[in-house]
Motif scaffolding. Structure first.
Motif, PDB file in Angstrom:
ATOM      1  N   LEU A 154       0.798  -1.230   0.000  1.00 44.35           N
ATOM      2  CA  LEU A 154       0.000   0.000   0.000  1.00 44.35           C
ATOM      3  C   LEU A 154       0.827   1.276   0.000  1.00 44.35           C
ATOM      4  CD1 LEU A 154      -2.852  -0.865   2.535  1.00 44.35           C
ATOM      5  CD2 LEU A 154      -2.786  -1.225   0.058  1.00 44.35           C
ATOM      6  N   PHE A 155       2.091   1.219   0.432  1.00 43.88           N
ATOM      7  CA  PHE A 155       2.907   2.424   0.527  1.00 43.88           C
ATOM      8  C   PHE A 155       3.087   3.054  -0.854  1.00 43.88           C
ATOM      9  CE2 PHE A 155       7.115   4.558   0.791  1.00 43.88           C
ATOM     10  CZ  PHE A 155       6.782   5.507   1.749  1.00 43.88           C
ATOM     11  N   ARG A 156       2.784   4.338  -0.973  1.00 42.11           N
ATOM     12  CA  ARG A 156       2.792   5.008  -2.275  1.00 42.11           C
ATOM     13  C   ARG A 156       4.137   5.634  -2.641  1.00 42.11           C
ATOM     14  NH1 ARG A 156      -2.377   6.111  -4.344  1.00 42.11           N
ATOM     15  NH2 ARG A 156      -4.102   5.639  -2.938  1.00 42.11           N
ATOM     16  N   GLY A 157       5.030   5.734  -1.707  1.00 40.79           N
ATOM     17  CA  GLY A 157       6.278   6.438  -1.958  1.00 40.79           C
ATOM     18  C   GLY A 157       7.132   5.818  -3.049  1.00 40.79           C
ATOM     19  N   ASP A 158       7.814   6.676  -3.788  1.00 43.26           N
ATOM     20  CA  ASP A 158       8.660   6.231  -4.904  1.00 43.26           C
ATOM     21  C   ASP A 158      10.119   6.303  -4.477  1.00 43.26           C
ATOM     22  OD1 ASP A 158       9.557   5.431  -7.343  1.00 43.26           O
ATOM     23  OD2 ASP A 158       9.072   7.292  -8.397  1.00 43.26           O
ATOM     24  N   VAL A 159      10.499   5.510  -3.479  1.00 43.83           N
ATOM     25  CA  VAL A 159      11.848   5.594  -2.934  1.00 43.83           C
ATOM     26  C   VAL A 159      12.601   4.270  -2.974  1.00 43.83           C
ATOM     27  CG1 VAL A 159      11.294   7.527  -1.433  1.00 43.83           C
ATOM     28  CG2 VAL A 159      11.006   5.200  -0.581  1.00 43.83           C
ATOM     29  N   PHE A 160      11.922   3.175  -3.265  1.00 40.98           N
ATOM     30  CA  PHE A 160      12.554   1.858  -3.190  1.00 40.98           C
ATOM     31  C   PHE A 160      12.948   1.346  -4.572  1.00 40.98           C
ATOM     32  CE2 PHE A 160       9.859   1.968   0.648  1.00 40.98           C
ATOM     33  CZ  PHE A 160      10.840   1.766   1.601  1.00 40.98           C
ATOM     34  N   ASN A 161      14.133   0.706  -4.633  1.00 44.42           N
ATOM     35  CA  ASN A 161      14.545   0.033  -5.867  1.00 44.42           C
ATOM     36  C   ASN A 161      13.569  -1.068  -6.231  1.00 44.42           C
ATOM     37  OD1 ASN A 161      16.938   1.228  -4.611  1.00 44.42           O
ATOM     38  ND2 ASN A 161      18.082   0.316  -6.302  1.00 44.42           N
ATOM     39  N   ALA A 162      13.101  -1.796  -5.205  1.00 41.48           N
ATOM     40  CA  ALA A 162      12.196  -2.924  -5.413  1.00 41.48           C
ATOM     41  C   ALA A 162      11.521  -3.252  -4.088  1.00 41.48           C
ATOM     42  CB  ALA A 162      12.954  -4.144  -5.942  1.00 41.48           C
ATOM     43  N   ARG A 163      10.428  -4.008  -4.165  1.00 37.96           N
ATOM     44  CA  ARG A 163       9.694  -4.424  -2.969  1.00 37.96           C
ATOM     45  C   ARG A 163       9.410  -5.926  -3.035  1.00 37.96           C
ATOM     46  NH1 ARG A 163       5.125   0.311  -1.909  1.00 37.96           N
ATOM     47  NH2 ARG A 163       6.312   2.042  -2.837  1.00 37.96           N
ATOM     48  N   VAL A 164       9.393  -6.546  -1.858  1.00 39.21           N
ATOM     49  CA  VAL A 164       9.031  -7.959  -1.735  1.00 39.21           C
ATOM     50  C   VAL A 164       7.829  -8.045  -0.802  1.00 39.21           C
ATOM     51  CG1 VAL A 164       9.779 -10.264  -1.069  1.00 39.21           C
ATOM     52  CG2 VAL A 164      11.440  -8.651  -2.063  1.00 39.21           C
ATOM     53  N   ILE A 165       6.763  -8.639  -1.301  1.00 32.44           N
ATOM     54  CA  ILE A 165       5.525  -8.800  -0.536  1.00 32.44           C
ATOM     55  C   ILE A 165       5.342 -10.285  -0.271  1.00 32.44           C
ATOM     56  CG2 ILE A 165       3.013  -8.472  -0.532  1.00 32.44           C
ATOM     57  CD1 ILE A 165       3.484  -6.271  -2.690  1.00 32.44           C
ATOM     58  N   THR A 166       5.368 -10.688   0.987  1.00 32.95           N
ATOM     59  CA  THR A 166       5.245 -12.109   1.299  1.00 32.95           C
ATOM     60  C   THR A 166       4.052 -12.356   2.217  1.00 32.95           C
ATOM     61  OG1 THR A 166       6.622 -12.118   3.311  1.00 32.95           O
ATOM     62  CG2 THR A 166       7.761 -12.306   1.195  1.00 32.95           C
ATOM     63  N   GLN A 167       3.493 -13.565   2.092  1.00 31.87           N
ATOM     64  CA  GLN A 167       2.404 -14.027   2.951  1.00 31.87           C
ATOM     65  C   GLN A 167       1.184 -13.109   2.880  1.00 31.87           C
ATOM     66  OE1 GLN A 167       5.845 -15.603   5.955  1.00 31.87           O
ATOM     67  NE2 GLN A 167       3.918 -15.022   6.936  1.00 31.87           N
ATOM     68  N   GLY A 171       1.275 -26.368  -0.791  1.00 27.66           N
ATOM     69  CA  GLY A 171       1.156 -26.705   0.619  1.00 27.66           C
ATOM     70  C   GLY A 171      -0.055 -26.085   1.270  1.00 27.66           C
ATOM     71  N   ASN A 172      -0.518 -26.715   2.327  1.00 28.75           N
ATOM     72  CA  ASN A 172      -1.685 -26.249   3.051  1.00 28.75           C
ATOM     73  C   ASN A 172      -1.368 -26.107   4.531  1.00 28.75           C
ATOM     74  OD1 ASN A 172      -3.677 -26.271   0.867  1.00 28.75           O
ATOM     75  ND2 ASN A 172      -3.420 -28.484   0.907  1.00 28.75           N
ATOM     76  N   GLY A 173      -2.070 -25.203   5.187  1.00 25.25           N
ATOM     77  CA  GLY A 173      -1.997 -25.098   6.631  1.00 25.25           C
ATOM     78  C   GLY A 173      -0.837 -24.317   7.186  1.00 25.25           C
ATOM     79  N   GLU A 174       0.035 -23.786   6.321  1.00 25.47           N
ATOM     80  CA  GLU A 174       1.199 -23.033   6.781  1.00 25.47           C
ATOM     81  C   GLU A 174       1.123 -21.593   6.278  1.00 25.47           C
ATOM     82  OE1 GLU A 174       3.639 -23.877   8.789  1.00 25.47           O
ATOM     83  OE2 GLU A 174       3.003 -25.955   9.068  1.00 25.47           O
ATOM     84  N   HIS A 175       1.443 -20.656   7.153  1.00 25.32           N
ATOM     85  CA  HIS A 175       1.453 -19.242   6.779  1.00 25.32           C
ATOM     86  C   HIS A 175       2.854 -18.786   6.379  1.00 25.32           C
ATOM     87  CE1 HIS A 175       0.041 -15.170   6.604  1.00 25.32           C
ATOM     88  NE2 HIS A 175       0.713 -14.749   7.670  1.00 25.32           N
ATOM     89  N   GLY A 176       3.862 -19.236   7.108  1.00 21.71           N
ATOM     90  CA  GLY A 176       5.225 -18.792   6.857  1.00 21.71           C
ATOM     91  C   GLY A 176       5.802 -19.335   5.559  1.00 21.71           C
ATOM     92  N   ILE A 177       6.719 -18.574   4.959  1.00 25.82           N
ATOM     93  CA  ILE A 177       7.346 -18.999   3.694  1.00 25.82           C
ATOM     94  C   ILE A 177       8.872 -18.941   3.735  1.00 25.82           C
ATOM     95  CG2 ILE A 177       5.338 -18.429   2.269  1.00 25.82           C
ATOM     96  CD1 ILE A 177       8.303 -16.122   2.121  1.00 25.82           C
ATOM     97  N   PHE A 178       9.445 -18.310   4.763  1.00 22.91           N
ATOM     98  CA  PHE A 178      10.883 -18.041   4.735  1.00 22.91           C
ATOM     99  C   PHE A 178      11.741 -19.278   4.953  1.00 22.91           C
ATOM    100  CE2 PHE A 178       9.141 -13.831   5.510  1.00 22.91           C
ATOM    101  CZ  PHE A 178       9.852 -13.081   4.604  1.00 22.91           C
ATOM    102  N   GLU A 179      11.166 -20.322   5.523  1.00 27.71           N
ATOM    103  CA  GLU A 179      11.934 -21.548   5.703  1.00 27.71           C
ATOM    104  C   GLU A 179      11.734 -22.518   4.544  1.00 27.71           C
ATOM    105  OE1 GLU A 179      11.059 -23.210   9.509  1.00 27.71           O
ATOM    106  OE2 GLU A 179      11.894 -21.504  10.611  1.00 27.71           O
ATOM    107  N   GLU A 180      10.937 -22.125   3.574  1.00 24.91           N
ATOM    108  CA  GLU A 180      10.720 -22.954   2.388  1.00 24.91           C
ATOM    109  C   GLU A 180      11.994 -22.971   1.537  1.00 24.91           C
ATOM    110  OE1 GLU A 180       8.031 -25.328   0.033  1.00 24.91           O
ATOM    111  OE2 GLU A 180       7.675 -24.351   1.967  1.00 24.91           O
ATOM    112  N   ARG A 181      12.375 -24.160   1.106  1.00 30.35           N
ATOM    113  CA  ARG A 181      13.596 -24.285   0.318  1.00 30.35           C
ATOM    114  C   ARG A 181      13.535 -23.425  -0.940  1.00 30.35           C
ATOM    115  NH1 ARG A 181      16.081 -30.008  -2.032  1.00 30.35           N
ATOM    116  NH2 ARG A 181      17.989 -29.101  -2.959  1.00 30.35           N
ATOM    117  N   GLY A 182      14.546 -22.653  -1.161  1.00 33.13           N
ATOM    118  CA  GLY A 182      14.656 -21.825  -2.353  1.00 33.13           C
ATOM    119  C   GLY A 182      14.099 -20.426  -2.211  1.00 33.13           C
ATOM    120  N   VAL A 183      13.269 -20.183  -1.197  1.00 33.29           N
ATOM    121  CA  VAL A 183      12.637 -18.873  -1.078  1.00 33.29           C
ATOM    122  C   VAL A 183      13.644 -17.781  -0.740  1.00 33.29           C
ATOM    123  CG1 VAL A 183      11.066 -17.496   0.347  1.00 33.29           C
ATOM    124  CG2 VAL A 183      10.291 -19.661  -0.638  1.00 33.29           C
ATOM    125  N   PRO A 184      14.500 -17.927   0.287  1.00 31.43           N
ATOM    126  CA  PRO A 184      15.482 -16.860   0.550  1.00 31.43           C
ATOM    127  C   PRO A 184      16.359 -16.560  -0.657  1.00 31.43           C
ATOM    128  CG  PRO A 184      15.351 -18.326   2.430  1.00 31.43           C
ATOM    129  CD  PRO A 184      14.574 -18.981   1.316  1.00 31.43           C
TER     130      PRO A 184
END
Length: 218
Positions: A119-132, A192-205
């Motif tokens: 939602l942030f409107r500012g034009d200051v970031f090179n890129a953004r990552v939106i997870t979960q 996958g089902n039943g899990e909210h987190g994604i950072f421990e998923e292989r390949g995601v980091p």
């Protein structure tokens, strides 16, 4: 946390490297229950980024927006205004630091923090990552409001319980449907089902690190 901006330990490390060293920055916006994913943030630091993680619960009044016991959210919706104000405050504080590389400034948000990153409107970031987060739902939270030229990487689990129709209304899907006109952006949907987190998923980091490097200035 935000209170560690410009800490002596950071300044000492920079002094050892070079008096002119500038650090690329990742601002990390945590989820609805507070700062987690410490291992991922340490990995970001190992990749060379200074990680700024504003603690929304440092506020004297800060109710929960979600109920982790039932995997539901949508309470106290003014919390999203808190999160955007905290992000703006972090950016203002960074302006006072001479070790910040403003040519390499990135935003990562997870869950509730992912809503703020979208939602942030500012034009200051090179890129953004939106997870979960799916970028769908009520008009208050729907969509990606970043400038079209800002590359977006989104990652969500197909069976995330927070967005199951049994727990919420019209929040299934993913942020990809809002990426029209963003040619360097991409959306990943994990199995996958039943899990909210994604950072421990292989390949995601690794996918996130590669995305940040692709959109960094060298």
């Amino acid at each position: 946390t935000l209170g560690h901006l410009g800490s002596q330990s950071i300044q000492n490390r920079l002094a050892l490297a070079s008096p002119r060293t500038k650090c690329p920055i990742v601002i990390y916006l945590h989820g609805c229950t507070g700062i987690e994913n410490g291992a991922f943030m340490r990995d970001l630091a190992a990749e060379g980024y200074a990680v700024i993680a504003p603690n929304s619960f440092a506020r004297s009044f800060r109710p929960l927006q979600c109920d982790p016991r039932t995997a539901t959210g949508g309470r106290n919706r003014y919390i999203y205004d808190f999160r955007l104000a905290e992000l703006t405050y972090a950016l203002e504080r960074l302006e006072d630091e001479d070790w910040v590389d403003f040519k390499n400034l990135f935003l990562i948000g997870t869950s509730e923090g992912g809503v703020a990153a979208a939602l942030f409107r500012g034009d200051v970031f090179n890129a953004r990552v939106i997870t979960q987060w799916t970028c769908t739902g009520a008009p208050l939270v729907e969509g990606i409001w970043a400038p079209l030229r800002t590359p977006i990487l989104s990652i969500v689990r197909a069976g995330d319980p927070y967005y199951d129709p049994a727990n919420t209304t019209e929040q299934t899907g993913d942020c990809g449907q809002f990426m029209t006109g963003r040619p360097t952006s991409k959306s990943f949907i994990l199995d996958g089902n039943g899990e909210h987190g994604i950072f421990e998923e292989r390949g995601v980091p690794g996918e996130i690190f590669a995305f940040l490097k692709t959109h960094g200035e060298h």
